[in-house]
Design a protein around this motif. Structure first.
Motif, short mmCIF file in Angstrom:
data_model
loop_
_atom_site.label_atom_id
_atom_site.label_comp_id
_atom_site.label_asym_id
_atom_site.label_seq_id
_atom_site.Cartn_x
_atom_site.Cartn_y
_atom_site.Cartn_z
N SER A 57 41.97 -3.29 22.32
CA SER A 57 42.41 -4.00 21.12
C SER A 57 41.92 -5.44 21.18
N ASN A 58 41.18 -5.87 20.16
CA ASN A 58 40.71 -7.26 20.13
C ASN A 58 41.88 -8.22 19.97
N LYS A 59 41.78 -9.37 20.60
CA LYS A 59 42.86 -10.35 20.57
C LYS A 59 43.24 -10.74 19.14
N GLY A 60 44.53 -10.66 18.86
CA GLY A 60 45.06 -11.16 17.59
C GLY A 60 44.75 -10.33 16.36
N GLU A 61 44.09 -9.17 16.55
CA GLU A 61 43.67 -8.41 15.36
C GLU A 61 44.58 -7.23 15.02
N ASN A 62 45.36 -6.80 16.00
CA ASN A 62 46.10 -5.53 15.82
C ASN A 62 47.55 -5.64 16.27
N VAL A 63 48.29 -4.59 15.97
CA VAL A 63 49.66 -4.49 16.49
C VAL A 63 49.59 -3.87 17.88
N THR A 64 50.05 -4.62 18.86
CA THR A 64 50.24 -4.07 20.21
C THR A 64 51.64 -4.52 20.64
N LEU A 65 52.54 -3.59 20.70
CA LEU A 65 53.92 -3.95 21.01
C LEU A 65 54.62 -2.81 21.76
N SER A 66 55.72 -3.16 22.38
CA SER A 66 56.59 -2.15 22.99
C SER A 66 58.03 -2.54 22.70
N PHE A 67 58.88 -1.52 22.59
CA PHE A 67 60.30 -1.82 22.46
C PHE A 67 61.09 -0.87 23.35
N VAL A 68 62.32 -1.28 23.62
CA VAL A 68 63.16 -0.45 24.48
C VAL A 68 64.33 0.10 23.68
N ILE A 69 64.61 1.38 23.88
CA ILE A 69 65.81 1.98 23.29
C ILE A 69 66.56 2.72 24.40
N ASP A 92 55.30 6.49 8.19
CA ASP A 92 55.94 5.93 6.99
C ASP A 92 55.44 4.52 6.71
N PHE A 93 55.28 3.76 7.77
CA PHE A 93 54.75 2.40 7.61
C PHE A 93 53.34 2.46 7.02
N LEU A 94 52.49 3.29 7.59
CA LEU A 94 51.10 3.35 7.12
C LEU A 94 51.01 3.87 5.69
N GLN A 165 47.97 -10.09 7.38
CA GLN A 165 48.67 -11.04 8.25
C GLN A 165 49.63 -10.21 9.10
N LEU A 166 49.39 -10.17 10.39
CA LEU A 166 50.20 -9.30 11.24
C LEU A 166 51.70 -9.60 11.11
N GLU A 167 52.05 -10.90 11.05
CA GLU A 167 53.48 -11.30 11.02
C GLU A 167 54.19 -10.70 9.80
N GLU A 168 53.42 -10.43 8.75
CA GLU A 168 54.05 -9.89 7.53
C GLU A 168 54.27 -8.37 7.62
N LEU A 169 53.72 -7.75 8.65
CA LEU A 169 53.82 -6.29 8.74
C LEU A 169 55.02 -5.82 9.55
N TYR A 170 55.47 -6.67 10.46
CA TYR A 170 56.46 -6.21 11.45
C TYR A 170 57.78 -5.74 10.81
N GLU A 171 58.22 -6.49 9.80
CA GLU A 171 59.52 -6.15 9.21
C GLU A 171 59.51 -4.71 8.66
N THR A 172 58.45 -4.38 7.94
CA THR A 172 58.36 -3.02 7.38
C THR A 172 58.24 -1.99 8.50
N LEU A 173 57.41 -2.29 9.47
CA LEU A 173 57.25 -1.34 10.58
C LEU A 173 58.60 -1.09 11.27
N PHE A 174 59.34 -2.15 11.54
CA PHE A 174 60.62 -1.98 12.23
C PHE A 174 61.62 -1.22 11.35
N SER A 175 61.60 -1.49 10.05
CA SER A 175 62.58 -0.80 9.20
C SER A 175 62.29 0.71 9.17
#
Ligand code: BT5
Length: 249
Positions: A57-69, A92-94, A165-175
């Motif tokens: 994944s190129n720096k700053g271009e994509n979503v790379t994240l992990s979460f714990v449940i 659903d996000f896509l 803008q990656l920051e604008e995507l997270y809320e929808t992805l998390f919901s």
């Protein structure tokens, strides 16, 4: 009173890290982060896929994240349900941007026969239950060129022609992730199973598969409780495969 946390309520942003899954794994050794804590990074220096595979994944271009449940309420033998709900959340996000998004068993998200996202789930089991689950998501957003070694990558940008803008995507992805994880928490297993099969790549269609040296034609008829791929071949025999036992041709 028990406080219920959702995925994305607590976010740790990192400029760079070896792997967001590794970071959470280390964090879990020293503390118990609240459920849904997300590690987001701009760059991974050693992003991981399944069993020794790399995630590029190129720096700053994509979503790379992990979460714990902490899905302590499901049996270890049903752990594939976690994979299902996370895949459904990503799809659903896509779907808010593109159509024809599919889940390729066991953990890839495909658009038009190409891989747009991969999921790496690492569960810690205690006896028959799951004490914690680290879910890593690599989702190609703005990257337009990939290493030629990757078989079939695509990104949201390549599919739509837009830049995000990656920051604008997270809320929808998390919901979307929370929506499906809540289905699991509230035992809406049928809803999950029906939607998962509906979105399954190659479901009920005849295609070629390879096991060892043998190539055969079959159709996917189910994913069983243990997350195994259930194929029906042309002789009407039912064949079940765990991850890596069968290759999609
Ligand atoms: C996966 O593994 O698809 C799971 C990828 C999970 C990545 C996330 S990023 C955040 C978190 N932290 C981590 O360290 N990992 C997770 P697998 O099914 O084994 O697929 C890996 C294969 O996909 C590689 O061997 C390549 O062939 C291909 N690949 C690598 N990077 C890709 C990309 N950006 N897009 C499409 N395909 C890729």
């Amino acid at each position: 009173m028990k406080i219920i946390h959702s995925i994305g309520d607590n976010i740790i942003n990192l400029e760079t890290v070896d792997s967001t899954n590794n970071y959470l794994k280390e964090l879990l050794k020293v503390e118990t982060p609240q459920e849904g804590t997300v590690i987001i990074t701009q760059e991974q220096t050693a992003g991981r896929g399944q069993v020794g595979n790399c995630w590029e994944s190129n720096k700053g271009e994509n979503v790379t994240l992990s979460f714990v449940i902490y899905p302590t309420f499901i049996d270890a033998r049903n752990q594939f349900m976690i994979s299902k709900v996370i895949s459904l959340g990503i799809v659903d996000f896509l779907k808010t941007f593109i159509t024809d998004v599919k889940i390729k068993w066991p953990n890839d998200i495909y658009v038009n026969e190409k891989k747009i996202a991969g999921v790496l789930i690492e569960n810690t089991l205690i006896g028959n239950s799951i004490s914690s689950s680290i879910a890593g998501i690599g989702l190609n957003i703005n990257q337009k060129t990939f290493s030629p070694a990757l078989p079939n990558p695509t990104s949201l940008s390549l599919e739509t022609g837009d830049t995000y803008q990656l920051e604008e995507l997270y809320e929808t992805l998390f919901s979307k992730l929370n929506y499906w994880y809540n289905k699991l928490k509230t035992s809406k297993v049928d809803d999950i199973d029906i939607e998962y099969l509906f979105l399954l790549y190659r479901y009920q269609k005849l295609h070629q598969y390879k096991v060892g040296d043998e190539v055969f034609t079959a159709k996917i008829i189910d994913i069983d409780q243990f997350g195994r791929l259930c194929l029906l071949n042309e002789k009407k025999e039912l064949l079940q495969f765990a991850f890596k036992e069968v290759v999609f041709l």
